[in-house]
Design an enzyme around this catalytic site. Structure first.
Site, PDB file in Angstrom:
ATOM      1  N   ARG A  18      13.857 -12.242   6.065  1.00 53.56           N
ATOM      2  CA  ARG A  18      13.882 -10.971   6.783  1.00 53.56           C
ATOM      3  C   ARG A  18      14.580 -11.045   8.136  1.00 53.56           C
ATOM      4  O   ARG A  18      15.170 -10.078   8.581  1.00 53.56           O
ATOM      5  CB  ARG A  18      12.430 -10.496   6.988  1.00 53.56           C
ATOM      6  N   THR A 109      15.594 -48.071   5.545  1.00 52.48           N
ATOM      7  CA  THR A 109      14.307 -47.511   5.140  1.00 52.48           C
ATOM      8  C   THR A 109      14.454 -46.000   5.064  1.00 52.48           C
ATOM      9  O   THR A 109      15.454 -45.438   5.520  1.00 52.48           O
ATOM     10  CB  THR A 109      13.198 -47.889   6.141  1.00 52.48           C
ATOM     11  N   HIS A 157      -1.573  -5.846  39.317  1.00 53.44           N
ATOM     12  CA  HIS A 157      -2.784  -5.477  38.569  1.00 53.44           C
ATOM     13  C   HIS A 157      -2.518  -4.237  37.698  1.00 53.44           C
ATOM     14  O   HIS A 157      -3.445  -3.538  37.305  1.00 53.44           O
ATOM     15  CB  HIS A 157      -3.975  -5.201  39.502  1.00 53.44           C
ATOM     16  N   SER A 287       7.686   6.806  13.962  1.00 47.48           N
ATOM     17  CA  SER A 287       6.367   6.884  13.334  1.00 47.48           C
ATOM     18  C   SER A 287       6.460   7.758  12.092  1.00 47.48           C
ATOM     19  O   SER A 287       7.113   8.802  12.095  1.00 47.48           O
ATOM     20  CB  SER A 287       5.345   7.489  14.310  1.00 47.48           C
ATOM     21  N   ARG A 327       3.364 -46.138  12.204  1.00 51.05           N
ATOM     22  CA  ARG A 327       3.645 -44.839  11.575  1.00 51.05           C
ATOM     23  C   ARG A 327       2.590 -44.535  10.507  1.00 51.05           C
ATOM     24  O   ARG A 327       2.130 -45.398   9.794  1.00 51.05           O
ATOM     25  CB  ARG A 327       5.022 -44.884  10.887  1.00 51.05           C
ATOM     26  N   ARG A 336       7.735 -30.655   8.264  1.00 54.80           N
ATOM     27  CA  ARG A 336       8.590 -29.833   7.391  1.00 54.80           C
ATOM     28  C   ARG A 336       8.429 -28.348   7.708  1.00 54.80           C
ATOM     29  O   ARG A 336       9.331 -27.550   7.433  1.00 54.80           O
ATOM     30  CB  ARG A 336       8.238 -30.066   5.922  1.00 54.80           C
TER      31      ARG A 336
END
Length: 482
Positions: A18, A109, A157, A287, A327, A336
């Site tokens: 979207r 690795t 305020h 609206s 780790r 992810r």
């Protein structure tokens, strides 16, 4: 027909379906992720060959010719069997590169491709965001300059306070955005490459490959880092780069989210006062039930998504705190989600905010009416000073003004009438000596202090220099599809 509706039969993240730009959606796509893995395997092979390992040009050429040729179905099937995403893609790459198969991922690795790719995506994500943030700052700076001396009610305020200017208020927004700009740039520039470090970060596998030659291992790390476009690699890592790096990156984005939320909340409050509005399209519906409404839906969208961006900050903090020793894998599934979503969300709110700032509408007459309604109260100190200069007693004048102000306030609050303090002052013989000065005493621009000068200096000294590196990227306009 079935294929065309299949995508609507499962959840799709609105961040991509979207809102997000194509460039940011692609940055965190499987296509970019896994082609980057393959590029990293090619860089590793090239560096290993250059340093004397028995790798041929033909093997490297074979890998390069298939770098973007990913069989995602095969990779998915391999992962179902192996339960290991990196090895699934090693096998898939090897399938189309049979000659190079023995040297793909040599000595590495999983985090060689996983973590280094994440660092590349983070860097590229910042490179997408920074010009967008620069454009928002540029548009808002132009707005601040245009309205630098337009008086408006200040609010503390959320109650009327001393006057400021529309442009000065925009500079408060700009100051926060400029801090975010510097934070994002610093986070981007601080990123290093994980490099070639092996399973626990000791480079033991590469030391074995190069028969104990430490210099070659160091050079391998340097070469791959440089070829990947990084100036430096982290000198020490565990199996992964420190997850504090993710904290650093996402905290800069969360801080941006807080800034945008504040700016867009201010715009929503001002829209309620009908002083400022975001752009409103000719056929836009505010609206479904109330046709007259012009709701600040873009600012509301920014606030909604900014809250999500701020909330995402909890993920990397938690993840960094619970990584055990060299780790643990409980970082993976969380990252992810949290890393892409943070950048996607930041991308969306910046695009939307650029659209807003390019079309902000100001209603000076409404602003002027609000000032007229409140200014007589604010001018009482000026009236007292003028009377003292004309020979009056400060305490006597203060009491006169106090009584008249309370009478005028009663009219406003209890009767719903207009502020008639000025008329009461004009009718009271006590104030006859200064009646000729009242218009000057009530001129709004005499209440804005140095706001216009502050705007001019702030824009010239802090904002324009900040935007200088992005001058060539300023002409992009944002057209929101939704």
């Amino acid at each position: 027909m079935e294929g065309s509706t299949e995508e609507f039969m499962k959840y799709r993240s609105p961040l991509v379906s979207r809102y997000a730009s194509k460039e940011m959606a692609y940055n965190f796509s499987d296509k970019k992720k896994f082609t980057t893995w393959r590029k990293l395997w090619i860089l590793l092979a090239k560096a290993e060959k250059a340093l004397g390992l028995p790798i041929t040009d033909a093997q490297i050429q074979e890998m390069e010719s298939h770098a973007g040729d990913i069989d995602f179905a095969m990779a998915a099937e391999e992962e179902r069997k192996l339960r290991h995403d990196v090895m699934a893609h090693v096998h898939t790459f090897a399938h189309c590169c049979p000659a190079a198969a023995p040297i793909i991922h040599l000595g590495a690795t999983s985090c060689y491709v996983g973590d280094n790719t994440d660092l590349i995506l983070l860097r590229d994500g910042f490179d997408i965001l920074l010009p967008k943030l620069a454009r928002v700052i540029d548009r808002l700076a132009n707005f601040a300059e245009k309205y630098a001396d337009l008086p408006t009610l200040g609010f503390t305020h959320y109650q009327p306070a001393q006057l400021t200017t529309v442009g000065k208020r925009a500079c408060l927004w700009l100051q926060d955005l400029a801090m975010d700009m510097r934070n994002l740039q610093r986070a981007r520039d601080d990123l290093r490459f994980r490099g070639v470090k092996g399973t626990t970060g000791t480079q033991a596998s590469f030391l074995q490959l190069f028969q104990g030659d430490h210099d070659k291992v160091e050079e391998l790390d340097r070469m791959v880092t440089e070829m990947a476009g990084f100036k430096k690699a982290y000198l020490v890592t565990g199996q992964t780069y420190s997850r504090k790096v993710d904290v650093d990156c996402l905290s800069s984005l969360a801080s941006l989210g807080a800034t945008v939320h504040k700016i867009c909340t201010d715009i929503r409050l001002l829209a309620n006062l009908k002083e400022i509005e975001e752009p409103f399209e000719k056929e836009q519906i505010g609206s479904s039930a109330m046709p007259y409404k012009r709701n600040p839906m873009r600012a509301e969208r920014c606030c909604s998504l900014a809250r999500h961006l701020v909330a995402l900050m909890a993920d990397p903090l938690q993840t960094a705190s619970v990584q055990w020793l060299e780790r643990t894998l409980d970082d993976s599934a969380n990252r992810r989600i949290s890393l892409p979503e943070s950048f996607l969300t930041a991308d969306i709110i910046l695009s939307t905010l650029q659209n807003i700032t390019e079309g902000l509408v100001v209603y000076p007459k409404v602003i002027e009416r609000h000032i007229r309604h409140e200014l007589p109260f604010m001018a009482t100190e000026n009236i007292i000073m003028a009377m003292v200069k004309a020979g009056g007693n400060r305490q006597d004048c203060h009491e006169k003004i106090r009584v008249l102000s309370q009478e005028a306030a009663a009219v406003v609050k209890q009767e719903g009438g207009d502020n008639d303090l000025l008329a009461r002052v004009q009718r009271d013989p006590y104030f006859t000596p200064i009646l000729g000065q009242l218009d000057a005493l009530l001129e709004p621009k005499t209440f804005i202090g140095r706001a216009p000068q502050q705007v001019a200096r702030f824009l010239s000294e802090e904002i324009r220099p900040l935007l200088e590196p992005y001058k060539s990227k300023m002409d992009v306009k944002i057209e929101l599809e939704l």
